[in-house]
Design a protein around this motif. Structure first.
Motif, PDB file in Angstrom:
ATOM      1  N   TYR A 125       0.813  -1.172   0.122  1.00  0.00           N
ATOM      2  CA  TYR A 125      -0.010  -0.196   0.039  1.00  0.00           C
ATOM      3  C   TYR A 125       0.784   1.225   0.121  1.00  0.00           C
ATOM      4  CZ  TYR A 125      -3.859  -3.123   1.376  1.00  0.00           C
ATOM      5  OH  TYR A 125      -4.686  -4.179   1.372  1.00  0.00           O
ATOM      6  N   ARG A 174      -1.238   0.560   7.019  1.00  0.00           N
ATOM      7  CA  ARG A 174      -2.635   0.035   6.545  1.00  0.00           C
ATOM      8  C   ARG A 174      -2.585  -1.597   6.950  1.00  0.00           C
ATOM      9  NH1 ARG A 174      -6.030  -1.737   4.566  1.00  0.00           N
ATOM     10  NH2 ARG A 174      -7.225  -1.280   2.648  1.00  0.00           N
ATOM     11  N   ALA A 183      -8.251   2.319   5.650  1.00  0.00           N
ATOM     12  CA  ALA A 183      -7.395   3.188   4.712  1.00  0.00           C
ATOM     13  C   ALA A 183      -7.348   4.437   5.488  1.00  0.00           C
ATOM     14  CB  ALA A 183      -8.155   3.148   3.313  1.00  0.00           C
TER      15      ALA A 183
END
Lengths: 259, 180
Positions: free
Chosen positions: A60, B25, B31
């Motif tokens: 991410y 995360r 998120a």
């Protein structure tokens, strides 16, 4: 193989898979694996799992908006706010005795010569920030928000994402193909970053508006092995940064300025 | 010159912002919360930066992220809101890897990858937090044992046994590396 030895081996086999073993230990583990199918199977399972984790799970990366927000908040938190040095003192430092006309022969040489004469006003940390941004962009998955070799795709992509329209040009035929673009954050503002290829090298060209300021010929700089050229043209500020040699980067900038 | 250390901070610490976000995360599986944690961690890192004495900037920043992540999870748990591990798969469609079309993949391979991801992701989400963080730090952040130990504040030996337990659990959950 006796069970005790295998039990002792487990963490060593794992350490081998993780690349944490010194050569002597690695040799000992390899010798054991040669004779012990059960441990060899453990090793291959560990390798396969590791491969799958890295292949299948997402990394991410921070969204661009988060990068921008962090930079903005840190700049705001800095005790002395980041101030762009005003243009005037730098211009005043220029002595006209040092500025002689440069014939426009061999543009690369001209660029280099002019670069010696003209200093662009910049924030003290901007060259470092540009290189840091470029290096960050080189990390996997972070280089481009829009991937396209077509300037007519890249240019509209910036619409609505920026409060200005960056000029987008392609130099495929000259060996500097446009490969994409992204949003970035420099000098306390969102900027356009255009990405060009040159063999296996990449060039980031950062663009942002500086309206009402005079055109300035390219100035070169380097940091940590990265070359930079910056110039102002048509009310836009441009910074090109790359690990390319200074001469090739100057060629790219010459093409850009002439097109 | 800019504010004290600002340029240096941008050069030394900010390149690890992606790693910081990835860790946050994976630790909080949310998120929005992850982004808040990264912002706080970066600000905190900046205010501590004068005490940073060189060394491993990535591990240094990740340690701050990790501690803030657990603080945030604790606060959330005390507030009695959603459980930690919710949302890992619920917003699986959101994560970047799913949005970027991979030209090299044919549709079937891409489907297999999604399914593979969903299984692995679920298995990882059910691990205890101390095992999961070790695995994420090692496999996704690619930290060495020493760096993982630095981030998590436990000895290297503990890192090794946690990694082993985490991997054993994944291998036994039917998500082992054998081709499906």
């Amino acid at each position: 193989m006796n069970k005790g030895e295998c039990a002792e081996m487990t963490l060593l086999i794992q350490a081998g898979v993780d690349g944490e073993l010194a050569p002597a230990e690695a040799a000992r583990v390899a010798a054991h694996l040669d004779q012990c199918p059960a441990c060899a199977d453990t090793e291959s399972q560990l390798l396969a799992l590791s491969g799958r984790l890295r292949r299948e799970l997402p990394f991410y990366a921070a969204p661009d908006a988060l990068h921008a927000a962090v930079r903005a908040r840190i700049a705001a938190a800095a005790p002395a706010p980041k101030v762009r040095s005003p243009a005037a003192p730098v211009w005043r430092r220029l002595s006209w005795r040092n500025v002689w006309p440069v014939a426009p022969f061999g543009a690369g040489a001209a660029v280099a010569a002019v670069a010696l004469l003209l200093l662009l006003p910049t924030g003290g940390g901007l060259p470092d920030a540009v290189v840091a941004s470029h290096v960050r962009a080189l990390q996997p998955g972070h280089l481009m928000d829009v991937v396209s070799t077509d300037q007519h795709t890249v240019k509209p992509w910036f619409d609505g994402r920026l409060d200005f329209a960056p000029p987008v040009k392609d130099f495929q035929r000259e060996g500097f193909p446009l490969t994409g673009g992204r949003l970035d954050y420099l000098d306390e503002r969102p900027v356009a970053a255009l990405v060009y290829g040159r063999r296996q090298h990449l060039i980031d060209l950062y663009v942002w508006p500086e309206e009402g300021r005079p055109d300035v010929a390219p100035t070169s700089d380097s940091r940590n092995g990265y070359n930079m050229l910056r110039w102002r043209q048509g009310g836009m500020m441009f910074w090109a940064v790359s690990d390319l040699g200074a001469q090739e980067l100057a060629d790219f900038v010459r093409l850009w300025r002439a097109a | 010159m800019t504010g004290p250390g600002l340029t240096e901070f941008e050069r030394v610490v900010l390149p690890h912002l992606d790693a910081a976000h990835n860790l946050a995360r994976w630790l909080v599986a949310d998120a929005t919360l992850a982004e808040d944690i990264v912002q706080d961690a970066a600000l905190r890192a900046f205010s501590y930066f004068s005490s940073y004495r060189g060394g491993d900037a990535k591990a240094w920043l990740l340690r701050i992220v990790r501690n803030l992540a657990y603080t945030a999870l604790d606060a959330r748990r005390r507030a009695g809101t959603t459980s930690l591990d919710d949302g890992t798969t619920a917003d699986g469609e959101d994560h970047p890897a799913m949005q970027v079309p991979d030209a090299a993949d044919d549709p079937e391979a891409s489907l297999a990858r999604r399914e593979g991801f969903a299984r692995l992701d679920r298995a990882l989400a059910t691990l205890p937090a101390d095992l999961r963080e070790c695995l994420v730090l090692r496999e996704l952040e690619e930290l060495s044992y020493k760096e993982v130990a630095q981030v998590t504040g436990v000895p290297v030996g503990t890192v090794m046994s946690r990694l082993w337990r985490a991997r054993q659990a994944l291998m036994q959950s039917g998500t082992e590396g054998r081709a499906p």
